[in-house]
Design a protein around this motif. Sequence first.
Motif, PDB file in Angstrom:
ATOM      1  N   LEU A  90     -28.544   4.198  48.989  1.00 48.18           N
ATOM      2  CA  LEU A  90     -29.033   3.795  47.667  1.00 48.18           C
ATOM      3  C   LEU A  90     -28.320   2.538  47.182  1.00 48.18           C
ATOM      4  N   ILE A  91     -27.014   2.467  47.442  1.00 46.80           N
ATOM      5  CA  ILE A  91     -26.246   1.266  47.098  1.00 46.80           C
ATOM      6  C   ILE A  91     -26.779   0.066  47.871  1.00 46.80           C
ATOM      7  N   LYS A  92     -26.931   0.234  49.177  1.00 44.88           N
ATOM      8  CA  LYS A  92     -27.322  -0.886  50.056  1.00 44.88           C
ATOM      9  C   LYS A  92     -28.717  -1.411  49.717  1.00 44.88           C
ATOM     10  N   THR A  93     -29.590  -0.535  49.252  1.00 44.42           N
ATOM     11  CA  THR A  93     -30.972  -0.932  48.964  1.00 44.42           C
ATOM     12  C   THR A  93     -31.180  -1.281  47.492  1.00 44.42           C
ATOM     13  N   GLY A  94     -30.086  -1.375  46.738  1.00 38.72           N
ATOM     14  CA  GLY A  94     -30.178  -1.781  45.342  1.00 38.72           C
ATOM     15  C   GLY A  94     -30.687  -0.705  44.407  1.00 38.72           C
ATOM     16  N   GLN A  95     -30.689   0.553  44.852  1.00 36.45           N
ATOM     17  CA  GLN A  95     -31.175   1.649  44.017  1.00 36.45           C
ATOM     18  C   GLN A  95     -30.046   2.372  43.274  1.00 36.45           C
ATOM     19  N   ALA A  96     -28.822   1.940  43.499  1.00 37.57           N
ATOM     20  CA  ALA A  96     -27.672   2.470  42.758  1.00 37.57           C
ATOM     21  C   ALA A  96     -26.649   1.359  42.604  1.00 37.57           C
ATOM     22  N   ASP A  97     -25.939   1.380  41.490  1.00 34.87           N
ATOM     23  CA  ASP A  97     -24.932   0.357  41.186  1.00 34.87           C
ATOM     24  C   ASP A  97     -23.525   0.806  41.541  1.00 34.87           C
ATOM     25  N   MET A  98     -23.337   2.118  41.690  1.00 31.65           N
ATOM     26  CA  MET A  98     -22.006   2.677  41.948  1.00 31.65           C
ATOM     27  C   MET A  98     -22.173   4.041  42.579  1.00 31.65           C
ATOM     28  N   ILE A  99     -21.079   4.559  43.121  1.00 36.44           N
ATOM     29  CA  ILE A  99     -21.120   5.856  43.785  1.00 36.44           C
ATOM     30  C   ILE A  99     -19.941   6.690  43.295  1.00 36.44           C
ATOM     31  N   PHE A 109     -15.604  11.827  52.151  1.00 40.01           N
ATOM     32  CA  PHE A 109     -16.226  10.817  51.288  1.00 40.01           C
ATOM     33  C   PHE A 109     -15.737   9.423  51.661  1.00 40.01           C
ATOM     34  N   LEU A 110     -14.418   9.268  51.807  1.00 44.30           N
ATOM     35  CA  LEU A 110     -13.867   7.950  52.128  1.00 44.30           C
ATOM     36  C   LEU A 110     -14.216   7.517  53.546  1.00 44.30           C
ATOM     37  N   LYS A 111     -14.358   8.481  54.458  1.00 42.09           N
ATOM     38  CA  LYS A 111     -14.797   8.153  55.813  1.00 42.09           C
ATOM     39  C   LYS A 111     -16.159   7.477  55.773  1.00 42.09           C
ATOM     40  N   ALA A 112     -17.043   7.978  54.928  1.00 41.21           N
ATOM     41  CA  ALA A 112     -18.364   7.368  54.786  1.00 41.21           C
ATOM     42  C   ALA A 112     -18.259   5.980  54.157  1.00 41.21           C
ATOM     43  N   ILE A 113     -17.419   5.846  53.146  1.00 39.26           N
ATOM     44  CA  ILE A 113     -17.224   4.546  52.476  1.00 39.26           C
ATOM     45  C   ILE A 113     -16.732   3.498  53.469  1.00 39.26           C
ATOM     46  N   LEU A 114     -15.867   3.916  54.400  1.00 37.68           N
ATOM     47  CA  LEU A 114     -15.234   2.990  55.352  1.00 37.68           C
ATOM     48  C   LEU A 114     -16.056   2.749  56.618  1.00 37.68           C
ATOM     49  N   ASN A 115     -17.146   3.474  56.786  1.00 36.34           N
ATOM     50  CA  ASN A 115     -17.965   3.310  57.986  1.00 36.34           C
ATOM     51  C   ASN A 115     -18.385   1.848  58.156  1.00 36.34           C
ATOM     52  N   LEU A 269      -6.818   8.626  31.765  1.00 37.06           N
ATOM     53  CA  LEU A 269      -6.962   7.463  32.636  1.00 37.06           C
ATOM     54  C   LEU A 269      -8.408   7.189  32.978  1.00 37.06           C
ATOM     55  N   ALA A 270      -8.623   5.981  33.450  1.00 34.45           N
ATOM     56  CA  ALA A 270      -9.868   5.592  34.113  1.00 34.45           C
ATOM     57  C   ALA A 270      -9.453   4.803  35.345  1.00 34.45           C
ATOM     58  N   GLY A 271      -9.960   5.189  36.503  1.00 35.25           N
ATOM     59  CA  GLY A 271      -9.555   4.515  37.731  1.00 35.25           C
ATOM     60  C   GLY A 271     -10.680   4.415  38.732  1.00 35.25           C
ATOM     61  N   LEU A 272     -10.518   3.476  39.660  1.00 42.04           N
ATOM     62  CA  LEU A 272     -11.540   3.235  40.674  1.00 42.04           C
ATOM     63  C   LEU A 272     -10.895   2.878  42.004  1.00 42.04           C
ATOM     64  N   ILE A 273     -11.571   3.267  43.097  1.00 41.23           N
ATOM     65  CA  ILE A 273     -11.265   2.708  44.404  1.00 41.23           C
ATOM     66  C   ILE A 273     -11.586   1.223  44.367  1.00 41.23           C
ATOM     67  N   PRO A 279     -18.507  -0.342  42.730  1.00 43.57           N
ATOM     68  CA  PRO A 279     -17.515   0.608  42.224  1.00 43.57           C
ATOM     69  C   PRO A 279     -17.626   1.983  42.872  1.00 43.57           C
ATOM     70  N   VAL A 280     -16.475   2.558  43.195  1.00 36.03           N
ATOM     71  CA  VAL A 280     -16.392   3.880  43.808  1.00 36.03           C
ATOM     72  C   VAL A 280     -15.493   4.749  42.927  1.00 36.03           C
ATOM     73  N   ILE A 281     -16.050   5.852  42.435  1.00 37.27           N
ATOM     74  CA  ILE A 281     -15.322   6.752  41.538  1.00 37.27           C
ATOM     75  C   ILE A 281     -14.865   7.968  42.338  1.00 37.27           C
ATOM     76  N   VAL A 282     -13.561   8.113  42.456  1.00 37.32           N
ATOM     77  CA  VAL A 282     -12.968   9.265  43.139  1.00 37.32           C
ATOM     78  C   VAL A 282     -11.954   9.881  42.185  1.00 37.32           C
ATOM     79  N   MET A 283     -12.238  11.092  41.737  1.00 36.48           N
ATOM     80  CA  MET A 283     -11.354  11.767  40.800  1.00 36.48           C
ATOM     81  C   MET A 283     -10.973  13.137  41.343  1.00 36.48           C
ATOM     82  N   SER A 284      -9.746  13.527  41.104  1.00 37.50           N
ATOM     83  CA  SER A 284      -9.297  14.870  41.445  1.00 37.50           C
ATOM     84  C   SER A 284     -10.026  15.891  40.588  1.00 37.50           C
ATOM     85  N   ARG A 285     -10.236  17.085  41.143  1.00 36.61           N
ATOM     86  CA  ARG A 285     -10.887  18.145  40.373  1.00 36.61           C
ATOM     87  C   ARG A 285     -10.039  18.574  39.183  1.00 36.61           C
ATOM     88  N   SER A 286      -8.746  18.241  39.201  1.00 38.53           N
ATOM     89  CA  SER A 286      -7.868  18.622  38.092  1.00 38.53           C
ATOM     90  C   SER A 286      -7.905  17.626  36.936  1.00 38.53           C
TER      91      SER A 286
END
Length: 305
Positions: A90-99, A109-115, A269-273, A279-286
């Motif tokens: 969806l990101i690559k085809t312009g159908q999403a701005d962030m994940i 999740f990060l394995k996919a991001i780094l592919n 906080l607000a943070g991003l990879i 933009p990539v949002i990765v947050m702990s479940r806590s």
Amino acid sequence: MMKIRKLEHLVDEAKRRGKKWRVAIIKGEDKNTIQAVVKAMDNGFVYPVFIGNLDAITQLLQDFDVKDSINYEIIQCDDAFDTAEIGLNLIKTGQADMIMKGLINTDLFLKAILNKEKGILKPNGVLSYVCALELPSYHKLLFLTDPAVIPFPNLDQKISMANYAIEMAHKLGNKEPKIALIGTSEKVSAHFPNTHDYEKMCALAQSGGFDKCVMDGPLDVFLACDPESVKIKGVNTSIKGDADILLFPTLESCNPFYKGLMLFGGGELAGLIQGTTHPVIVMSRSESLKSKYYCLALACLMAES
């Protein structure tokens, strides 16, 4: 844009821009993630695309009284890695701005991001993490790097970490952020090899090797963030106890520092990879609902060119 000093101002700015950013939520089947996304959706600055189990996501949306399906999409997929690949497409085809990471293991999740073929790492990019903390005892947002990704960054990685933090500060209206390179004291020492990296980084900053910023280090946290300590110790530092960014030498030092501030200091906080094309949002479940919500607002502002 005015300099953003509070996390709620991220939301105000995202709403002010009058746009709905499309966010792909990977395995969006957990209560905290969906609650934050629904709040952002209700405030009009995101359009969510949930990827995961249709029944589970639908039930959670109903639990939060979301009825109008025109405001979101759900893509049915039960395999965790496949959900990530769908989101990246969806990101690559312009159908999403962030994940955004939902109920999927972070390493998967990060394995996919780094592919190399299907991921979204920038060419020659370094995967890192930058977060902005709002603290009751500090007068502005405090950016930290890296509390989540790089265990023992080398010099090149530290330079990338600094660049990403500076870029985020600039995007939030801080035209010349003060970046403190954190150590145990203000002295370069053979006992602490990171201080030699800091010396090289400061020289690079002096020669214009970074975007506009003020950089100094090594500094301890008192010298970085407390003007009174600077006076007491008589240290001549351009940061003057007024840091915007703290760059830590290792994940082992940064992660406990930020968690301590969150647990004992009342921080949000607000943070991003960083290092990715989007933009990539990765947050702990806590993490709190508020922090997940602020991450979405931050991602929207970072997605703007």
